[in-house]
Scaffold this motif. Structure first.
Motif, short mmCIF file in Angstrom:
data_model
loop_
_atom_site.label_atom_id
_atom_site.label_comp_id
_atom_site.label_asym_id
_atom_site.label_seq_id
_atom_site.Cartn_x
_atom_site.Cartn_y
_atom_site.Cartn_z
N TYR A 38 0.84 -1.19 0.00
CA TYR A 38 0.00 0.00 0.00
C TYR A 38 0.88 1.25 0.00
O TYR A 38 1.86 1.33 0.75
CB TYR A 38 -0.90 0.03 1.24
CG TYR A 38 -1.99 -1.01 1.26
CD1 TYR A 38 -2.95 -1.08 0.24
CD2 TYR A 38 -2.10 -1.91 2.32
CE1 TYR A 38 -3.96 -2.03 0.27
CE2 TYR A 38 -3.12 -2.86 2.36
CZ TYR A 38 -4.04 -2.91 1.33
OH TYR A 38 -5.05 -3.85 1.36
N ASP A 39 0.54 2.21 -0.83
CA ASP A 39 1.25 3.49 -0.86
C ASP A 39 0.55 4.42 0.14
O ASP A 39 -0.32 5.22 -0.24
CB ASP A 39 1.21 4.07 -2.27
CG ASP A 39 2.03 5.34 -2.42
OD1 ASP A 39 2.38 5.95 -1.39
OD2 ASP A 39 2.31 5.73 -3.57
N PHE A 40 0.93 4.30 1.41
CA PHE A 40 0.23 5.05 2.44
C PHE A 40 0.33 6.56 2.27
O PHE A 40 -0.66 7.27 2.48
CB PHE A 40 0.69 4.61 3.83
CG PHE A 40 0.06 3.31 4.26
CD1 PHE A 40 -1.26 3.27 4.67
CD2 PHE A 40 0.78 2.13 4.26
CE1 PHE A 40 -1.86 2.08 5.05
CE2 PHE A 40 0.20 0.94 4.64
CZ PHE A 40 -1.13 0.91 5.04
N PRO A 41 1.49 7.13 1.90
CA PRO A 41 1.52 8.58 1.68
C PRO A 41 0.50 9.05 0.64
O PRO A 41 -0.17 10.07 0.82
CB PRO A 41 2.96 8.83 1.22
CG PRO A 41 3.74 7.73 1.86
CD PRO A 41 2.84 6.54 1.81
N GLN A 42 0.37 8.28 -0.43
CA GLN A 42 -0.59 8.65 -1.47
C GLN A 42 -2.02 8.47 -0.99
O GLN A 42 -2.90 9.30 -1.26
CB GLN A 42 -0.35 7.82 -2.74
CG GLN A 42 -1.19 8.26 -3.93
CD GLN A 42 -0.88 9.68 -4.36
OE1 GLN A 42 0.27 10.03 -4.57
NE2 GLN A 42 -1.90 10.52 -4.47
N LEU A 43 -2.27 7.37 -0.25
CA LEU A 43 -3.61 7.13 0.26
C LEU A 43 -4.02 8.20 1.28
O LEU A 43 -5.17 8.63 1.32
CB LEU A 43 -3.69 5.74 0.90
CG LEU A 43 -3.59 4.55 -0.07
CD1 LEU A 43 -3.53 3.25 0.71
CD2 LEU A 43 -4.78 4.54 -1.03
N ILE A 44 -3.06 8.63 2.10
CA ILE A 44 -3.34 9.68 3.07
C ILE A 44 -3.62 11.01 2.36
O ILE A 44 -4.48 11.79 2.79
CB ILE A 44 -2.17 9.82 4.07
CG1 ILE A 44 -2.13 8.58 4.98
CG2 ILE A 44 -2.30 11.09 4.89
CD1 ILE A 44 -0.88 8.51 5.84
N LYS A 45 -2.92 11.24 1.27
CA LYS A 45 -3.17 12.45 0.49
C LYS A 45 -4.60 12.44 -0.05
O LYS A 45 -5.27 13.49 -0.10
CB LYS A 45 -2.16 12.54 -0.66
CG LYS A 45 -2.27 13.82 -1.47
CD LYS A 45 -1.19 13.86 -2.54
CE LYS A 45 -1.29 15.15 -3.37
NZ LYS A 45 -0.24 15.19 -4.44
N ASN B 123 5.78 0.04 11.68
CA ASN B 123 5.77 -1.20 12.46
C ASN B 123 7.20 -1.65 12.78
O ASN B 123 8.18 -0.96 12.45
CB ASN B 123 4.99 -2.30 11.74
CG ASN B 123 5.60 -2.66 10.38
OD1 ASN B 123 6.79 -2.45 10.13
ND2 ASN B 123 4.79 -3.24 9.51
N GLN B 124 7.31 -2.81 13.42
CA GLN B 124 8.61 -3.29 13.88
C GLN B 124 9.56 -3.61 12.74
O GLN B 124 10.77 -3.76 12.95
CB GLN B 124 8.41 -4.53 14.76
CG GLN B 124 7.74 -5.69 14.05
CD GLN B 124 7.54 -6.89 14.95
OE1 GLN B 124 8.34 -7.13 15.85
NE2 GLN B 124 6.45 -7.63 14.75
N TYR B 125 9.01 -3.72 11.52
CA TYR B 125 9.86 -4.01 10.37
C TYR B 125 10.27 -2.74 9.63
O TYR B 125 10.92 -2.81 8.59
CB TYR B 125 9.12 -4.94 9.41
CG TYR B 125 8.66 -6.22 10.06
CD1 TYR B 125 9.55 -7.23 10.39
CD2 TYR B 125 7.30 -6.41 10.37
CE1 TYR B 125 9.13 -8.40 11.00
CE2 TYR B 125 6.87 -7.58 10.98
CZ TYR B 125 7.79 -8.55 11.30
OH TYR B 125 7.36 -9.71 11.91
N GLY B 126 9.87 -1.58 10.18
CA GLY B 126 10.23 -0.32 9.56
C GLY B 126 9.33 0.08 8.42
O GLY B 126 9.66 0.99 7.65
N ASP B 127 8.18 -0.59 8.28
CA ASP B 127 7.23 -0.29 7.21
C ASP B 127 6.03 0.46 7.76
O ASP B 127 5.59 0.21 8.89
CB ASP B 127 6.74 -1.58 6.54
CG ASP B 127 7.87 -2.36 5.90
OD1 ASP B 127 8.78 -1.72 5.34
OD2 ASP B 127 7.83 -3.61 5.97
N GLU B 128 5.49 1.36 6.95
CA GLU B 128 4.23 2.00 7.32
C GLU B 128 3.09 1.00 7.17
O GLU B 128 3.01 0.28 6.17
CB GLU B 128 3.96 3.22 6.45
CG GLU B 128 4.81 4.44 6.79
CD GLU B 128 4.38 5.66 6.03
OE1 GLU B 128 4.24 6.73 6.65
OE2 GLU B 128 4.21 5.54 4.81
#
Length: 330
Positions: free
Chosen positions: A24-31, A43-48
């Protein structure tokens, strides 16, 4: 306290045309949908990601996906109702498009002349939304739950892009599937269904407890399914096998009114009985398509009662296909 697990679905095995392959492209989805930001963290893996055990987070993600990819400005469901994982729902529709293409010289028939019946459309109305956006198909969605019917109708009314493309109908009799929904002289190129697979409320609750254990959370006093769901969304007397037996029995009664009947089948144990019923009822062709998302394996079963000549006549009349070539005698 047990550690909470990130249960984001593995999407690498999705259909090639699925818009949701990859992360998922969270920055784009949040925009697109700023309210999603409140639920996104590293998260613990360094992923949004989001907490997929939190129904409100999953709902916010769905709102963002529906707005970003499908142009849906207004979408909501009542508390406790099924919040569907959109990538998997999209997969079912893309595979159905492939089924149509397979009998149409490899070309997916598109546009509002293609009619699809979604049995058990639910309050979320997901299949008509995605199917119309991707292929322009026209949908009728049916449901026995009056609350689900009201909410689905509200979604359609709130989004101009769905106007004239999606109709929601109340199924008045809980034991009927097609009867009472189809109007005289209506025909459908496809029917689709994501059937309830538990046999009782107790069985559904037990499955929810297992999911909560796997998610590492027991934050609610009552067991809650990962993506919600209630009543007719989750269980049917006799479970998935009984529901699909009834669907098969009813399908033969309208065999000339539909090209392909299809359903998701969650339990592989359901398949032999369904195949036996369809053979007994005289299905001309039965297909099984496997779908994989993460650790979940599901399958689509599609069947038709139309023989080769009837299929050709259907394609010519409804899809504008050319008449089959005939060999000249020497």
């Amino acid at each position: 306290m047990s550690q909470q697990k990130n249960t984001a679905p593995d999407k690498e095995n999705l259909h090639p045309r699925n818009r949701h392959k990859g992360r998922y492209d969270f920055p784009q989805l949040i925009k697109t949908y700023p309210e999603l930001a409140a639920f996104v963290a590293v998260n613990q893996y360094g992923d949004e990601s989001i907490d997929f055990a939190n129904p409100e987070a999953v709902k916010a993600l769905n709102k963002a996906l529906l707005k970003h990819f499908y142009g849906i400005q207004h979408w909501d469901i009542p508390a406790g109702y099924l919040t569907p994982p959109i990538p998997g729902r999209a997969d079912y529709l893309h595979y159905l498009a492939d089924v149509l293409a397979s009998v149409n010289e490899g070309v997916v028939p598109t546009g509002r002349s293609i009619r699809v019946l979604d049995v058990g459309v639910g309050a979320n109305c997901i299949y008509p939304i995605i199917g119309h956006r991707e292929y322009g198909w026209k949908f009728v969605g049916s449901d026995v739950d009056p609350v689900a019917v009201r909410m689905a109708r509200q979604i359609v009314a709130s989004n101009p892009s769905l106007a004239g493309a999606v109709e929601i109908r109340q199924q008045a009799t809980k034991d009927d599937i097609f009867d009472g929904v189809l109007k005289p002289n209506e025909v459908y190129d496809l029917t689709m269904c994501n059937p309830p697979f538990h046999g009782s409320q107790a069985e559904a609750d037990m499955a929810s407890r297992r999911k909560e254990h796997n998610l590492g959370t027991t934050r609610t006093p009552q067991p809650e399914a990962n993506f919600g769901g209630r009543g007719t969304e989750l269980w049917y007397p006799g479970g998935e096998a009984t529901f699909l037996w009834r669907m098969a029995e009813e399908s033969v009664l309208i065999k000339s009114k539909c090209f392909w009947f299809t359903t998701l089948v969650s339990k592989k144990e359901t398949l032999p009985g369904l195949y036996k019923s369809l053979k007994k009822l005289g299905a001309v062709e039965v297909r099984t398509i496997s779908m994989t998302q993460g650790h979940k394996i599901s399958r689509v079963v599609a069947w038709t009662f139309l023989d080769a000549e009837q299929q050709q006549a259907w394609r010519e009349k409804r899809w504008g296909a050319k008449p089959a070539a005939t060999e000249e005698k020497p």
